[in-house]
Design a protein around this motif. Structure first.
Motif, PDB file in Angstrom:
ATOM      1  N   UNK A 114       0.761  -1.230  -0.025  1.00  0.00           N
ATOM      2  CA  UNK A 114       0.005   0.126  -0.147  1.00  0.00           C
ATOM      3  C   UNK A 114       0.741   1.261   0.179  1.00  0.00           C
ATOM      4  N   UNK A 115       2.043   1.137   0.848  1.00  0.00           N
ATOM      5  CA  UNK A 115       3.169   2.244   0.696  1.00  0.00           C
ATOM      6  C   UNK A 115       2.402   3.792   1.049  1.00  0.00           C
ATOM      7  N   UNK A 116       1.318   3.919   1.962  1.00  0.00           N
ATOM      8  CA  UNK A 116       0.893   5.150   2.272  1.00  0.00           C
ATOM      9  C   UNK A 116      -0.346   5.542   1.419  1.00  0.00           C
ATOM     10  N   UNK A 117      -0.453   4.492   0.537  1.00  0.00           N
ATOM     11  CA  UNK A 117      -1.844   5.378  -0.515  1.00  0.00           C
ATOM     12  C   UNK A 117      -3.124   4.576  -0.100  1.00  0.00           C
ATOM     13  N   UNK A 118      -3.208   4.057   1.301  1.00  0.00           N
ATOM     14  CA  UNK A 118      -4.407   3.618   1.796  1.00  0.00           C
ATOM     15  C   UNK A 118      -4.248   2.887   3.090  1.00  0.00           C
ATOM     16  N   UNK A 119      -5.076   2.154   3.660  1.00  0.00           N
ATOM     17  CA  UNK A 119      -4.989   1.542   4.959  1.00  0.00           C
ATOM     18  C   UNK A 119      -5.704   0.336   4.993  1.00  0.00           C
ATOM     19  N   UNK A 120      -5.129  -0.514   5.723  1.00  0.00           N
ATOM     20  CA  UNK A 120      -5.179  -2.092   5.724  1.00  0.00           C
ATOM     21  C   UNK A 120      -6.003  -2.126   7.275  1.00  0.00           C
ATOM     22  N   UNK A 121      -7.285  -2.543   7.176  1.00  0.00           N
ATOM     23  CA  UNK A 121      -8.064  -2.933   8.241  1.00  0.00           C
ATOM     24  C   UNK A 121      -8.165  -4.447   8.537  1.00  0.00           C
TER      25      UNK A 121
END
Length: 295
Positions: free
Chosen positions: A47-54
């Motif tokens: 993801x490299x700060x392009x989104x969030x893992x939930x």
């Protein structure tokens, strides 16, 4: 906002999806159904700060993961949510084309749109399903004019862009179904409440349906092969929807004929036959008894 659902994913594949999708959306959530710590760490990397893992902590099913993602998106101020599986490949302009179709709708009742999805293994048959009397069937001829919205029986979840007004009106995905036919049931519910769902010609998505394909002599195209556990959910949920009020009466006989052929095909031709027979037998019993949720 995009909501991507993962379950023990190929993280390189997720990375390719994020590369394609992140530039097209305001934010991206990866709702993970019970992957291990190493996989979650790898998802964070791709993801490299392009989104969030939930992390959801367990396999809650695709419907529950989608609902939790939609809830988070709404809480963050989103007005539209794009759903995606982790193995899809959206075209660079897919989201823009979908949004344009919603913005240009003069009826005010176009509630969800999707792209023309194509499985690279069977490119001659787009995954676009229109209502053809006895049930949904793949469309034979798509219009050629880009931007045309084709009203469909339901939208595949992957690539589906939903106006959250529809969710406010009819609710989210049916978590009791767990995985199979979740998109079908939601589309039926939306249409029953007067919303349109449509595919936008020119918007493109590569999407893999099933685990493999097989050539069958009496069919004009390859048949998609499912995992044994998916046989359970497909049979159970089909019979449950046929029993309920969600499915139009004229569809029920068509779906009963289809699921009968489905069962016979897997029992006759696709090993391990005993495992499939046991699970599909249980699926029939559970559908008749109203036992839904996770297997």
């Amino acid at each position: 906002m995009a909501v991507v659902v993962t379950y023990h994913p190929d993280t390189d594949q997720v990375g390719r999806l994020v590369d394609a999708l992140a530039p097209q959306v305001d934010d991206l959530l990866v709702m993970d159904n019970g992957s291990d710590a190493d996989t979650l760490a790898r998802l964070d990397q791709v993801l490299d700060h392009r989104g969030t893992v939930v992390p959801l902590g367990d396999n809650l099913g695709i419907a529950a993961a989608q609902n939790r993602g939609i809830d988070r998106a709404r809480a963050d101020g989103a007005t539209h949510v794009l759903l995606s599986d982790d193995d899809s490949g959206p075209a660079p302009d897919m989201v823009a084309r979908l949004l344009a179709a919603l913005d240009e709708d003069a009826t005010g009742r176009l509630g969800a749109v999707g792209p023309v999805a194509v499985d690279a293994r069977t490119p001659q048959a787009p995954l676009v399903f229109t209502d053809q009397g006895s049930g949904p069937r793949r469309i034979r001829d798509l219009p050629r004019t880009e931007g045309t919205v084709v009203d469909v029986a339901f939208l595949l979840a992957s690539g589906c862009l939903i106006d959250l007004r529809v969710v406010d009106d009819i609710g989210g995905m049916d978590e009791d179904l767990f995985i199979d036919h979740v998109d079908l049931e939601w589309g039926l519910r939306a249409r029953r409440h007067g919303w349109r769902v449509g595919v936008v010609v020119g918007a493109r998505l590569e999407h893999q349906l099933g685990d493999a394909t097989r050539r069958v002599l009496w069919r004009s195209r390859d048949v998609h092969i499912q995992h044994t556990v998916r046989n359970y959910y497909t049979v159970r949920n089909t019979l449950w929807l046929v029993r309920g009020r969600a499915m139009p009466t004229r569809w029920r006989f068509g779906y009963l004929a289809w699921i009968s052929r489905y069962i016979v095909y897997y029992l006759a031709l696709v090993p391990p036959r005993w495992t499939r027979a046991r699970l599909m037998g249980r699926a029939v019993r559970d559908a008749l008894r109203g036992r839904l949720g996770r297997l």
